[in-house]
Design a protein around this motif. Structure first.
Motif, PDB file in Angstrom:
ATOM      1  N   LYS A   3       0.850  -1.191   0.000  1.00  7.78           N
ATOM      2  CA  LYS A   3       0.000   0.000   0.000  1.00  7.78           C
ATOM      3  C   LYS A   3       0.884   1.240   0.000  1.00  7.78           C
ATOM      4  O   LYS A   3       1.713   1.434   0.895  1.00  7.78           O
ATOM      5  CB  LYS A   3      -0.916   0.009   1.218  1.00  7.78           C
ATOM      6  CG  LYS A   3      -2.041  -1.028   1.139  1.00  7.78           C
ATOM      7  CD  LYS A   3      -2.994  -0.875   2.311  1.00  7.78           C
ATOM      8  CE  LYS A   3      -4.127  -1.896   2.204  1.00  7.78           C
ATOM      9  NZ  LYS A   3      -5.054  -1.795   3.359  1.00  7.78           N
ATOM     10  N   LYS A  30      -1.597  -1.049  -4.061  1.00  3.32           N
ATOM     11  CA  LYS A  30      -2.732  -0.175  -3.789  1.00  3.32           C
ATOM     12  C   LYS A  30      -2.191   1.236  -3.556  1.00  3.32           C
ATOM     13  O   LYS A  30      -1.219   1.419  -2.825  1.00  3.32           O
ATOM     14  CB  LYS A  30      -3.511  -0.646  -2.561  1.00  3.32           C
ATOM     15  CG  LYS A  30      -4.159  -2.032  -2.731  1.00  3.32           C
ATOM     16  CD  LYS A  30      -5.249  -1.990  -3.791  1.00  3.32           C
ATOM     17  CE  LYS A  30      -5.935  -3.359  -3.931  1.00  3.32           C
ATOM     18  NZ  LYS A  30      -6.957  -3.338  -4.999  1.00  3.32           N
ATOM     19  N   ASP A 182     -10.689   0.012  -5.759  1.00  5.38           N
ATOM     20  CA  ASP A 182     -10.548  -0.634  -4.457  1.00  5.38           C
ATOM     21  C   ASP A 182     -11.825  -0.404  -3.667  1.00  5.38           C
ATOM     22  O   ASP A 182     -12.095   0.698  -3.199  1.00  5.38           O
ATOM     23  CB  ASP A 182      -9.344  -0.057  -3.710  1.00  5.38           C
ATOM     24  CG  ASP A 182      -9.017  -0.847  -2.452  1.00  5.38           C
ATOM     25  OD1 ASP A 182      -9.866  -1.645  -2.021  1.00  5.38           O
ATOM     26  OD2 ASP A 182      -7.919  -0.660  -1.903  1.00  5.38           O
ATOM     27  N   GLU A 183     -12.624  -1.445  -3.534  1.00  5.84           N
ATOM     28  CA  GLU A 183     -13.925  -1.324  -2.881  1.00  5.84           C
ATOM     29  C   GLU A 183     -13.809  -1.004  -1.395  1.00  5.84           C
ATOM     30  O   GLU A 183     -14.769  -0.576  -0.760  1.00  5.84           O
ATOM     31  CB  GLU A 183     -14.731  -2.609  -3.072  1.00  5.84           C
ATOM     32  CG  GLU A 183     -15.041  -2.896  -4.542  1.00  5.84           C
ATOM     33  CD  GLU A 183     -15.786  -4.206  -4.722  1.00  5.84           C
ATOM     34  OE1 GLU A 183     -16.014  -4.890  -3.695  1.00  5.84           O
ATOM     35  OE2 GLU A 183     -16.132  -4.535  -5.863  1.00  5.84           O
ATOM     36  N   ASN A 184     -12.654  -1.222  -0.805  1.00  4.79           N
ATOM     37  CA  ASN A 184     -12.473  -0.946   0.622  1.00  4.79           C
ATOM     38  C   ASN A 184     -12.383   0.545   0.931  1.00  4.79           C
ATOM     39  O   ASN A 184     -12.455   0.949   2.087  1.00  4.79           O
ATOM     40  CB  ASN A 184     -11.201  -1.633   1.141  1.00  4.79           C
ATOM     41  CG  ASN A 184     -11.315  -3.147   1.077  1.00  4.79           C
ATOM     42  OD1 ASN A 184     -12.375  -3.694   1.308  1.00  4.79           O
ATOM     43  ND2 ASN A 184     -10.209  -3.802   0.735  1.00  4.79           N
ATOM     44  N   TYR A 185     -12.267   1.363  -0.120  1.00  8.69           N
ATOM     45  CA  TYR A 185     -12.107   2.798   0.115  1.00  8.69           C
ATOM     46  C   TYR A 185     -13.267   3.588  -0.481  1.00  8.69           C
ATOM     47  O   TYR A 185     -13.097   4.588  -1.141  1.00  8.69           O
ATOM     48  CB  TYR A 185     -10.782   3.280  -0.472  1.00  8.69           C
ATOM     49  CG  TYR A 185      -9.601   2.792   0.324  1.00  8.69           C
ATOM     50  CD1 TYR A 185      -9.231   3.428   1.492  1.00  8.69           C
ATOM     51  CD2 TYR A 185      -8.871   1.679  -0.081  1.00  8.69           C
ATOM     52  CE1 TYR A 185      -8.150   2.989   2.247  1.00  8.69           C
ATOM     53  CE2 TYR A 185      -7.795   1.222   0.656  1.00  8.69           C
ATOM     54  CZ  TYR A 185      -7.440   1.877   1.822  1.00  8.69           C
ATOM     55  OH  TYR A 185      -6.377   1.427   2.563  1.00  8.69           O
TER      56      TYR A 185
END
Length: 485
Positions: A3, A30, A182-185
């Motif tokens: 990251k 990422k 990035d679905e986490n953000y």
């Protein structure tokens, strides 16, 4: 998978962004971005409301541009540098950041901040890498025979042009390719809409990297050929007006050089470096190298030691008249009113107004430097400080004499018909052109009153006083004497 975090500061762009390029090298990494606002620090360093507003709008533009690359820009407000370090450590821990990329800043406090950031995050296991992105060439590579920074521009220019001849003009980095989402953000802190208050003229200074790119391109195609002939005349629209964009990094110095070469395909490198406009880019570089090499420039100190022996005559009434554009010297007043209205001033007029404050009103250059900084949309410590010290003859001006610019002569030479004066001093619009530089002579001749102040000083007397004091102080300093004794 790693990251990577890009820490945006005064580099609000995608094109030719070294840290962004490095962070996006691997397709599998990422990449996220962060901007930390520090309002208390901005206030402490006299950053103008116009510049802060311009920055926020361009930050919104950058946020949208990054989203097109599937890179999220997080926003946080930390009031000061110490709080920003604490938040950055927390952010890296929370998001499990492996690598931090950013561009160096060269002001004293900013350098101390970055030193602590690298030290603390390295202890946290984060790889920290900074880049000299705001420079054409690292200051470590441009030194004199004694391995010290140059204090005279002509010698500096010779050395840096030799280096660029040998190593070629630095290439610009293209905008990275779009990354996988990035679905986490999906949720993040964005720039607050409360910050969106236009305090600058968006027609004169349109927002966004595309606008800056187009302005640069149009200048290089249509204006740069006549720049050397027209750049000193404030009534002409002959300058690039790129300084606000350079000050917060919406475009880079490399991009300026690159665009110039692209639009002037057949130009030789010799003619390229002799271009008046490229010369201005190199002056910008020179002032940054000075700021890095002489930290005292960030601490309200002059480059020359004898300046601290001058007893400045800080007449507040005169200072206020200068600030308001009511000195009775039309070219000076027009310049100050342009600054107060637009947050920007033509470079020739910056020289005239600053020289007048120091050499004729004999007011401490620091007072003028702070006032400029608190109003300029393109305020930049390295350039503003360098310009003021040059005007005050206590910086890098290489001439052996004390440079005093006669405002009357400057006015007659560079605003011949008073077009610039009449634009910003409406009280003088009915004054005939032949009297515009000395409107009170016309007033007396016609026996009519004008709503414009008489000159607050006698120019000739002020010039003699300044020359006498400067000569005495410099002479005493060479002899090792104290002027207060």
């Amino acid at each position: 998978m790693k990251k990577n975090l890009i820490w945006f500061r005064n580099d609000l762009r995608l094109y030719d962004h070294t840290a962004l390029h490095e962070a996006c090298k691997s397709d599998t990494d990422k990449v996220i971005a962060l901007f930390i606002a520090t309002p208390e620090e901005w206030k402490k360093h006299y950053i103008s409301e116009k510049k802060i507003s311009f920055m926020y709008y361009n930050l919104i533009s950058l946020e949208k541009d990054l989203l097109k690359l599937n890179i999220i820009l997080h926003y946080h407000e930390s009031t000061n540098f110490l709080k920003s370090i604490q938040y950055l450590m927390y952010f890296c821990f929370k998001h499990k950041i492996n690598n931090l990329f950013y561009h160096y800043q060269y002001e004293f406090d900013e350098r101390n901040r970055d030193f602590l950031v690298k030290k603390k995050l390295s202890q946290q296991g984060v790889f920290v890498q900074g880049f000299h992105d705001n420079l054409l060439v690292s200051h470590e590579l441009i030194k004199n025979k004694n391995n010290k920074a140059y204090k005279v521009f002509s010698f500096f220019k010779k050395k840096i042009t030799q280096y660029l001849y040998k190593n070629k003009i630095p290439e610009c980095f293209s905008i990275p390719l779009k990354r996988k989402p990035d679905e986490n953000y999906c949720f993040f802190n964005s720039v607050s809409s409360e910050k969106l208050d236009f305090k600058f003229d968006k027609k004169i200074f349109p927002v966004g990297e595309i606008e800056a790119f187009n302005r640069l391109k149009n200048f290089c195609i249509y204006k740069v050929n006549d720049y050397s002939l027209e750049r000193n005349f404030p009534f002409l629209n002959s300058t690039s007006m790129l300084s606000p964009y350079l000050s917060i990094g919406i475009i880079s110095s490399r991009h300026c050089l690159s665009m110039f070469l692209k639009t002037k395909i057949n130009i030789s490198l010799n003619n390229f470096f002799n271009s008046s406009w490229i010369n201005q880019i190199l002056w910008r570089e020179f002032y940054y190298h000075l700021l890095i090499s002489f930290p005292k420039l960030s601490k309200n100190q002059a480059l020359v030691e004898w300046e601290n022996r001058i007893d400045w005559n800080n007449n507040i009434k005169h200072f206020n008249a200068w600030k308001e554009g009511n000195t009775g010297f039309p070219i000076v007043d027009a310049g100050m009113r342009q600054l107060n209205e637009l947050g920007w001033m033509h470079n020739r007029v910056r020289m005239i107004t600053s020289n007048f404050l120091v050499k004729n009103l004999f007011i401490d250059w620091r007072m003028g430097e702070k006032y400029f900084m608190s109003h300029l949309i393109d305020g930049d410590l390295a350039l503003n400080n360098g310009g003021w010290q040059w005007s005050a003859s206590i910086g890098t001006d290489s001439v052996p004499y004390i440079r005093i610019l006669n405002p009357l002569n400057q006015s007659k030479k560079f605003d011949i018909s008073g077009v610039f004066i009449k634009k910003f001093i409406p009280e003088l619009r009915n004054v005939p052109n032949e009297y515009i530089h000395q409107p009170h002579e016309w007033s007396k001749k016609m026996k009519c009153k004008i709503d414009y102040p008489d000159p607050i000083i006698n120019y000739d007397d002020s010039r003699k006083r300044t020359l006498l004091i400067f000569k005495r102080v410099r002479s005493y300093f060479k002899k090792g004497l104290n002027t207060h004794e």
